[in-house]
Design an enzyme around this catalytic site. Structure first.
Site, short mmCIF file in Angstrom:
data_model
loop_
_atom_site.label_atom_id
_atom_site.label_comp_id
_atom_site.label_asym_id
_atom_site.label_seq_id
_atom_site.Cartn_x
_atom_site.Cartn_y
_atom_site.Cartn_z
N VAL A 1 5.62 3.63 -2.66
CA VAL A 1 4.68 3.75 -3.77
C VAL A 1 3.54 4.61 -3.24
O VAL A 1 3.08 4.44 -2.11
CB VAL A 1 4.19 2.39 -4.31
CG1 VAL A 1 3.43 1.60 -3.27
CG2 VAL A 1 3.32 2.57 -5.55
N SER A 2 3.13 5.58 -4.03
CA SER A 2 2.08 6.50 -3.61
C SER A 2 0.75 5.79 -3.47
O SER A 2 0.51 4.74 -4.07
CB SER A 2 1.94 7.64 -4.63
OG SER A 2 3.13 8.37 -4.71
N GLN A 3 -0.13 6.41 -2.70
CA GLN A 3 -1.48 5.89 -2.56
C GLN A 3 -2.13 5.86 -3.94
O GLN A 3 -1.90 6.76 -4.76
CB GLN A 3 -2.28 6.74 -1.61
CG GLN A 3 -1.74 6.74 -0.20
CD GLN A 3 -2.47 7.72 0.70
OE1 GLN A 3 -3.39 8.40 0.30
NE2 GLN A 3 -2.02 7.79 1.94
N PRO A 4 -2.96 4.85 -4.22
CA PRO A 4 -3.58 4.74 -5.55
C PRO A 4 -4.33 6.00 -6.00
O PRO A 4 -4.27 6.36 -7.17
CB PRO A 4 -4.52 3.55 -5.40
CG PRO A 4 -3.86 2.70 -4.36
CD PRO A 4 -3.25 3.68 -3.38
N PHE B 1 5.85 13.52 -0.85
CA PHE B 1 6.54 12.48 -1.60
C PHE B 1 7.95 12.31 -1.05
O PHE B 1 8.47 13.22 -0.41
CB PHE B 1 6.65 12.85 -3.08
CG PHE B 1 5.43 12.57 -3.89
CD1 PHE B 1 5.41 11.52 -4.80
CD2 PHE B 1 4.29 13.34 -3.75
CE1 PHE B 1 4.29 11.26 -5.56
CE2 PHE B 1 3.16 13.08 -4.51
CZ PHE B 1 3.15 12.04 -5.42
#
Length: 158
Positions: free
Chosen positions: A11-14, A154
């Site tokens: 999951v990508s950084q916020p 990604f």
């Protein structure tokens, strides 16, 4: 750092999720397609911004977990599909915005074709796990404007 969620996915950084959502310019009433449901984090954000969210995930176990998580959060307006996101979701096209959470080596033509006039496509583009370009494409009739928004990293679109 990106957080592992299993199956080699993250999951990508916020702040990256927020930046991509901001670039997509989501408004209430927009029809939004998300490619790469993952754990459902970005899906939940999209569901709070608009009431038509369609999400595609290729990994069945991630999709099942995201479905349960989003149901617990009350995100009941999300439609889920298991499959290859590079083909989009033609049945519900055209979309006001499409956000891709994994990097294809080039922009998938099917996603561009599924944008409404004025629609925005935000995605990382580049090979493998090397540094990719975060791109924003906007449809204007038959013309597509594109710009590179910066460098990102990604997982590959599988």
């Amino acid at each position: 750092f990106p957080i592992p969620i299993g199956h080699g996915q993250t999951v990508s950084q916020p702040y990256i999720v927020a930046h991509m959502v901001e670039l997509a310019e989501i408004s209430p009433g927009d029809r939004v397609l998300e490619i790469g449901t993952g754990c459902g984090y970005q899906t939940a954000i999209l569901a709070k911004l608009t009431d038509e969210v369609f999400t595609v995930e290729i990994l069945p176990s991630l999709l099942a977990r995201a479905r349960r998580t989003l149901a617990r959060l009350g995100c009941n307006s999300v439609r889920f599909r298991e499959g290859d996101g590079a083909g989009g979701w033609e049945e519900f096209a055209p979309f006001d915005a499409i956000i891709v959470s994994a990097a294809p080596s080039s922009v998938p033509p099917a996603l561009v074709a599924q944008l409404k006039d004025g629609g925005r496509l935000v995605l990382p583009v580049g090979p493998g796990r090397a540094t990719q370009r975060l791109m924003r494409l906007v449809r204007h009739g038959h013309e597509i404007d594109s710009e590179v928004m910066g460098a990102v990293r990604f997982v590959p679109l599988v």
